[in-house]
Design a protein around this motif. Sequence first.
Motif, PDB file in Angstrom:
ATOM      1  N   TYR A   1       7.306  22.185  -6.261  1.00 45.09           N
ATOM      2  CA  TYR A   1       6.644  23.272  -6.954  1.00 45.09           C
ATOM      3  C   TYR A   1       5.605  23.865  -6.004  1.00 45.09           C
ATOM      4  O   TYR A   1       5.183  23.215  -5.052  1.00 45.09           O
ATOM      5  CB  TYR A   1       5.910  22.754  -8.185  1.00 45.09           C
ATOM      6  CG  TYR A   1       6.747  22.062  -9.231  1.00 45.09           C
ATOM      7  CD1 TYR A   1       7.249  20.779  -9.039  1.00 45.09           C
ATOM      8  CD2 TYR A   1       6.987  22.674 -10.475  1.00 45.09           C
ATOM      9  CE1 TYR A   1       7.979  20.134 -10.020  1.00 45.09           C
ATOM     10  CE2 TYR A   1       7.709  22.025 -11.470  1.00 45.09           C
ATOM     11  CZ  TYR A   1       8.196  20.754 -11.230  1.00 45.09           C
ATOM     12  OH  TYR A   1       8.912  20.109 -12.211  1.00 45.09           O
ATOM     13  N   ARG A   2       5.152  25.062  -6.312  1.00 46.64           N
ATOM     14  CA  ARG A   2       4.047  25.622  -5.552  1.00 46.64           C
ATOM     15  C   ARG A   2       3.161  26.458  -6.471  1.00 46.64           C
ATOM     16  O   ARG A   2       3.619  26.976  -7.487  1.00 46.64           O
ATOM     17  CB  ARG A   2       4.544  26.473  -4.381  1.00 46.64           C
ATOM     18  CG  ARG A   2       5.236  27.777  -4.758  1.00 46.64           C
ATOM     19  CD  ARG A   2       5.772  28.471  -3.514  1.00 46.64           C
ATOM     20  NE  ARG A   2       6.435  29.734  -3.838  1.00 46.64           N
ATOM     21  CZ  ARG A   2       7.112  30.456  -2.942  1.00 46.64           C
ATOM     22  NH1 ARG A   2       7.229  30.043  -1.686  1.00 46.64           N
ATOM     23  NH2 ARG A   2       7.672  31.595  -3.324  1.00 46.64           N
ATOM     24  N   GLN A   3       1.906  26.566  -6.079  1.00 40.53           N
ATOM     25  CA  GLN A   3       0.959  27.362  -6.836  1.00 40.53           C
ATOM     26  C   GLN A   3       0.120  28.172  -5.868  1.00 40.53           C
ATOM     27  O   GLN A   3      -0.630  27.614  -5.050  1.00 40.53           O
ATOM     28  CB  GLN A   3       0.062  26.489  -7.700  1.00 40.53           C
ATOM     29  CG  GLN A   3      -0.848  27.292  -8.629  1.00 40.53           C
ATOM     30  CD  GLN A   3      -1.488  26.430  -9.701  1.00 40.53           C
ATOM     31  OE1 GLN A   3      -1.585  25.222  -9.578  1.00 40.53           O
ATOM     32  NE2 GLN A   3      -1.924  27.073 -10.773  1.00 40.53           N
TER      33      GLN A   3
ATOM     34  N   TYR B   1       1.630  23.203  -2.277  1.00 41.25           N
ATOM     35  CA  TYR B   1       2.947  22.701  -2.637  1.00 41.25           C
ATOM     36  C   TYR B   1       2.829  21.272  -3.195  1.00 41.25           C
ATOM     37  O   TYR B   1       2.131  20.427  -2.625  1.00 41.25           O
ATOM     38  CB  TYR B   1       3.869  22.713  -1.425  1.00 41.25           C
ATOM     39  CG  TYR B   1       4.351  24.101  -1.074  1.00 41.25           C
ATOM     40  CD1 TYR B   1       3.484  25.038  -0.522  1.00 41.25           C
ATOM     41  CD2 TYR B   1       5.668  24.490  -1.320  1.00 41.25           C
ATOM     42  CE1 TYR B   1       3.924  26.329  -0.221  1.00 41.25           C
ATOM     43  CE2 TYR B   1       6.116  25.766  -1.021  1.00 41.25           C
ATOM     44  CZ  TYR B   1       5.235  26.679  -0.474  1.00 41.25           C
ATOM     45  OH  TYR B   1       5.674  27.947  -0.182  1.00 41.25           O
ATOM     46  N   TYR B   2       3.551  21.033  -4.285  1.00 36.91           N
ATOM     47  CA  TYR B   2       3.553  19.756  -4.969  1.00 36.91           C
ATOM     48  C   TYR B   2       4.989  19.290  -5.187  1.00 36.91           C
ATOM     49  O   TYR B   2       5.893  20.111  -5.369  1.00 36.91           O
ATOM     50  CB  TYR B   2       2.918  19.878  -6.347  1.00 36.91           C
ATOM     51  CG  TYR B   2       1.522  20.430  -6.391  1.00 36.91           C
ATOM     52  CD1 TYR B   2       1.300  21.804  -6.438  1.00 36.91           C
ATOM     53  CD2 TYR B   2       0.410  19.588  -6.419  1.00 36.91           C
ATOM     54  CE1 TYR B   2       0.020  22.323  -6.494  1.00 36.91           C
ATOM     55  CE2 TYR B   2      -0.871  20.091  -6.480  1.00 36.91           C
ATOM     56  CZ  TYR B   2      -1.066  21.457  -6.522  1.00 36.91           C
ATOM     57  OH  TYR B   2      -2.331  21.966  -6.579  1.00 36.91           O
ATOM     58  N   CYS B   3       5.173  17.986  -5.227  1.00 34.18           N
ATOM     59  CA  CYS B   3       6.463  17.476  -5.670  1.00 34.18           C
ATOM     60  C   CYS B   3       6.272  16.771  -7.006  1.00 34.18           C
ATOM     61  O   CYS B   3       5.189  16.291  -7.339  1.00 34.18           O
ATOM     62  CB  CYS B   3       7.099  16.553  -4.640  1.00 34.18           C
ATOM     63  SG  CYS B   3       6.361  14.932  -4.505  1.00 34.18           S
ATOM     64  N   ASN B   4       7.336  16.733  -7.782  1.00 32.33           N
ATOM     65  CA  ASN B   4       7.339  16.073  -9.075  1.00 32.33           C
ATOM     66  C   ASN B   4       8.774  16.072  -9.559  1.00 32.33           C
ATOM     67  O   ASN B   4       9.648  16.692  -8.960  1.00 32.33           O
ATOM     68  CB  ASN B   4       6.438  16.815 -10.071  1.00 32.33           C
ATOM     69  CG  ASN B   4       5.830  15.889 -11.111  1.00 32.33           C
ATOM     70  OD1 ASN B   4       6.526  15.053 -11.688  1.00 32.33           O
ATOM     71  ND2 ASN B   4       4.539  16.021 -11.345  1.00 32.33           N
ATOM     72  N   LYS B   5       9.016  15.352 -10.640  1.00 34.34           N
ATOM     73  CA  LYS B   5      10.355  15.391 -11.195  1.00 34.34           C
ATOM     74  C   LYS B   5      10.470  16.583 -12.127  1.00 34.34           C
ATOM     75  O   LYS B   5       9.503  17.283 -12.398  1.00 34.34           O
ATOM     76  CB  LYS B   5      10.680  14.079 -11.911  1.00 34.34           C
ATOM     77  CG  LYS B   5       9.948  13.848 -13.218  1.00 34.34           C
ATOM     78  CD  LYS B   5      10.437  12.542 -13.848  1.00 34.34           C
ATOM     79  CE  LYS B   5       9.776  12.317 -15.219  1.00 34.34           C
ATOM     80  NZ  LYS B   5      10.272  13.262 -16.217  1.00 34.34           N
TER      81      LYS B   5
END
Length: 114
Positions: A37-39, A93-97
Motif C-alpha cells: 500500500y502507499r499513502q 509505502y507499507y506492506c500488509n495482507k
Amino acid sequence: QVQLVESGGGLVQPGGSLRLSCAASLNIFSINSMGWYRQAPGKQRELVAVAGSGGSTNYGDSVKGRFTISRDNVKNMVYLQMNSLKSEDTAVYYCNKIPAWRDWGQGTQVTVSS
C-alpha cells in the motif's frame, strides 16, 4: 499481533528504481494475499500491488508495467521492485495482507524528485 518492518525507501530521481522489502513477524505461507500500500501526503492509503499465495499478482493501473511484487513464504518477506519511478509515486509505502491486519508497520518513505 503481527509486526511488519518495511525498508528500502529513499530519494531517487525520476526514471530511477528502488526495491522495497517487508519482513513479517509471522508465517505468511497461509496468507492468501499480501500487498503493498502507499499513502501520499493529503491522500488516503491505496493498495498498489497484490501477491497471491499461488503466485498470482495484481497491480493498480498507476503502477502496472513498472512495479513488480514478489513474496518469499520461507523467509516471510514481501518485496516491491519499482522501476521507471515518477514524482507521483512519492509516498510512504507499507506492506500488509488483504484485508489488512489492524497493525501496520512504520512504512518506508519513497521520494521521487530531481
